[in-house]
Scaffold this motif. Sequence first.
Motif, PDB file in Angstrom:
ATOM      1  N   ILE A 127      40.452   3.409  34.411  1.00  0.00           N
ATOM      2  CA  ILE A 127      41.498   4.409  34.639  1.00  0.00           C
ATOM      3  C   ILE A 127      41.880   5.053  33.321  1.00  0.00           C
ATOM      4  N   GLY A 128      41.975   4.241  32.286  1.00  0.00           N
ATOM      5  CA  GLY A 128      42.359   4.758  30.977  1.00  0.00           C
ATOM      6  C   GLY A 128      43.636   4.112  30.502  1.00  0.00           C
ATOM      7  N   GLN A 129      44.045   4.447  29.304  1.00  0.00           N
ATOM      8  CA  GLN A 129      45.272   3.891  28.742  1.00  0.00           C
ATOM      9  C   GLN A 129      46.468   4.531  29.420  1.00  0.00           C
ATOM     10  N   PRO A 130      47.364   3.750  30.027  1.00  0.00           N
ATOM     11  CA  PRO A 130      48.512   4.331  30.719  1.00  0.00           C
ATOM     12  C   PRO A 130      49.402   5.150  29.792  1.00  0.00           C
ATOM     13  N   THR A 131      50.063   6.127  30.380  1.00  0.00           N
ATOM     14  CA  THR A 131      51.014   6.928  29.629  1.00  0.00           C
ATOM     15  C   THR A 131      52.144   6.047  29.129  1.00  0.00           C
ATOM     16  N   PRO A 132      52.587   6.212  27.880  1.00  0.00           N
ATOM     17  CA  PRO A 132      53.700   5.400  27.380  1.00  0.00           C
ATOM     18  C   PRO A 132      54.923   5.502  28.281  1.00  0.00           C
ATOM     19  N   LEU A 133      55.686   4.443  28.339  1.00  0.00           N
ATOM     20  CA  LEU A 133      56.876   4.372  29.170  1.00  0.00           C
ATOM     21  C   LEU A 133      58.070   4.937  28.414  1.00  0.00           C
ATOM     22  N   SER A 134      58.707   5.961  28.968  1.00  0.00           N
ATOM     23  CA  SER A 134      59.854   6.591  28.323  1.00  0.00           C
ATOM     24  C   SER A 134      61.150   5.907  28.735  1.00  0.00           C
ATOM     25  N   SER A 135      62.090   5.834  27.792  1.00  0.00           N
ATOM     26  CA  SER A 135      63.424   5.337  28.097  1.00  0.00           C
ATOM     27  C   SER A 135      64.264   6.488  28.633  1.00  0.00           C
ATOM     28  N   GLY A 136      65.459   6.165  29.152  1.00  0.00           N
ATOM     29  CA  GLY A 136      66.362   7.205  29.626  1.00  0.00           C
ATOM     30  C   GLY A 136      66.744   8.161  28.520  1.00  0.00           C
TER      31      GLY A 136
END
Length: 249
Positions: free
Chosen positions: A74-83
């Motif tokens: 699938i690939g490297q997941p998109t970074p997780l953003s904080s609020g």
Amino acid sequence: MSDRVDNRPPNERIAAHYRDLIASGAIQAGTLLPSIKTLAQDWEVSTATVEKALGKLRAENLVRGIHGVGTEVIGQPTPLSSGSQRQDRGQRTGSSWGTGERSDSHTASVTAAPEDVAVALGIGRGDQVIRRTRVYRDRHGIVAHSTSWIPGEFVEILPELARAERLKGGTSLDLIARATGRQAVERKHTTAARLATAEDIELLDLEPGTVAAILVLSTTFLDAQKRPVEYGVDLGAPGRTRMDESEMY
């Protein structure tokens, strides 16, 4: 080159090998990994060990199994953003979405404040609050399940906050600032890792019984008088990566 012996279990070594190749871009999204039988021969391990390694990569959303075809990267997941990052992005671009993201499953209601929400907002447990939720997705699947808790005092001024639809004209913080003058000027963040609970698994649309670690990102937004304006909680899907950028002085 290090001469240190890798004492990790074989399935961990296999998973780490392909995790590194995917993260570096050496293996691109859409690539099919060798068959389980081939991997077992190459690594001189059992097929059960390979299955366990691939299971780890699937849990991290790095690969997926396609029936009758094989295991696709699938690939490297998109970074997780904080609020906070989403709020900053919204102010810069007009949208809180990251690249390739969208949001759906919007809900809103007026409810009684749970204890943790009451503490964050500086109100009494059971006091009226607005609860807004949405799910962020990208091409890999769910990025995060996001919940915003807003003091119930705002529902009369901004009834749209309690409607189960995407807000127009900006974020909830933008609308509150324009309607009341209470601009969020300070943020308090917490980041915690935990094993996903049964409720987390349901919210993140994971298979029942899944055992996975997730990140929980919480942000309290305060106005100039230190009064909480909103409390947000993001549940990051397994395998998502939190990333921060800052200037050096």
